[in-house]
Scaffold this active site. Sequence first.
Site, short mmCIF file in Angstrom:
data_model
loop_
_atom_site.label_atom_id
_atom_site.label_comp_id
_atom_site.label_asym_id
_atom_site.label_seq_id
_atom_site.Cartn_x
_atom_site.Cartn_y
_atom_site.Cartn_z
CE1 TYR A 82 -10.26 95.67 -42.21
CE2 TYR A 82 -9.77 97.27 -40.56
CZ TYR A 82 -10.77 96.70 -41.28
OH TYR A 82 -12.01 96.80 -40.93
N GLY A 134 -16.20 99.43 -60.70
CA GLY A 134 -16.11 99.05 -61.90
C GLY A 134 -17.59 98.54 -62.30
CE LYS A 189 -11.83 97.67 -44.68
NZ LYS A 189 -13.17 97.45 -45.38
CG ASP A 243 -11.23 86.46 -53.61
OD1 ASP A 243 -11.60 87.53 -53.29
OD2 ASP A 243 -10.10 85.91 -53.82
CB VAL A 244 -15.38 90.79 -54.35
CG1 VAL A 244 -16.67 90.16 -54.36
CG2 VAL A 244 -14.79 91.24 -53.21
N GLY A 278 -20.77 87.27 -43.36
CA GLY A 278 -19.93 87.90 -42.16
C GLY A 278 -20.85 88.47 -41.13
CG PHE A 279 -20.45 91.10 -36.92
CD1 PHE A 279 -21.50 90.77 -36.17
CD2 PHE A 279 -19.85 92.38 -36.52
CE1 PHE A 279 -22.11 91.52 -35.37
CE2 PHE A 279 -20.28 92.96 -35.69
CZ PHE A 279 -21.58 92.73 -34.89
CB ALA A 319 -17.37 98.27 -45.04
#
Length: 326
Positions: free
Chosen positions: A146, A103, A150, A57-58, A11-12, A115
């Site tokens: 979102y 973990g 977060k 995919d985390v 990503g950016f 982040a």
Amino acid sequence: MKKILITGAAGFLGSHLCDRFIKEGYHVIAMDNLITGDLKNIEHLFKLKNFEFYNHDVSKFVHVPGDLDYILHFASPASPIDYLKIPIQTLKVGSLGTHNLLGLAKEKNARILIASTSEVYGDPLVHPQTEDYYGNVNTIGPRGVYDEAKRFQESITMAYHTYHKVETRIVRIFNTYGPRMRLNDGRVVPAFIGQALRGEDLTVFGDGSQTRSFCYVDDLIEGIYRLLFSDYVFPVNIGNPNEITIKDFAEEIIRLTGTDQKVIYKPLPVNDPLQRQPDISRAKEILGWEPKIDRSEGMKRTLEYFKSLSEEELYRSEHKDFSSYS
Ligand code: UDP
């Protein structure tokens, strides 16, 4: 050689972090499932011996063989139109993904930086936003997927710190811009520049009186780097306090690109924050950090990047079909 795992690496921000840690002599393990990321951003690193990439995919169990010293968790869709299209994945990567990585940090005795975002402040009633402000978020609004992911992320990170003694760091990132932003991700910087370069009118949402404060990516990466190596566990705002209305920003882009397009007005998206400006006193005091690159210089560099894209990239309307992701 120290090893660092960077999620959202294509990503950016993730790709700029990969560059920085490669430059600092680390072994970088990059991870991304490429929903919103693009391998083009890290293609130049594949030839290096101290760089490896996992397409993963985390939100699913994460394993990395061998020792690990640091983890940077930057995987997440990050623009309002993305999380409208992929709301469940947005929630999962911030919650389940963060849990998996905490973990892993615990298992490996690694330090982890996550982040977070100015979105934890929602549509803020306190201005500028200090880290002590609890925020004003609509849990069930379109941005809730979102924002709440977060907020949960910060909460579980502090819990792992308190109960498992994991070394954790939390950065609250304000609007950031620069090369490698996705041209069509809907965010205002690539949206306006893309429109100007294609000769389209610039779409200001609402009356354009809402404000944002834009930080150039190199400044942000420096702040994150300093935070990782500090011993401070509470959230730290990193952003540029130079605030501007979106209407003035559109006019700035018109001047910068020399286009003769005009500004047109579209409806304001639901829960679009009216004002946003970081209070960076904490970052100054604890990290000795403040932004160095002003908007005119940063925008010049960003424009160069977007000008270097191919016609096909400039006119591509849809980045990806998201429908196959679970
Ligand atoms: N915006 C706009 N026109 C666009 C895209 C965005 O006026 O084509 C506005 C948007 O409504 C918001 C601001 O620009 O007020 C910043 O939007 P962005 O999606 O970049 O980030 P946000 O800070 O809202 O997460």
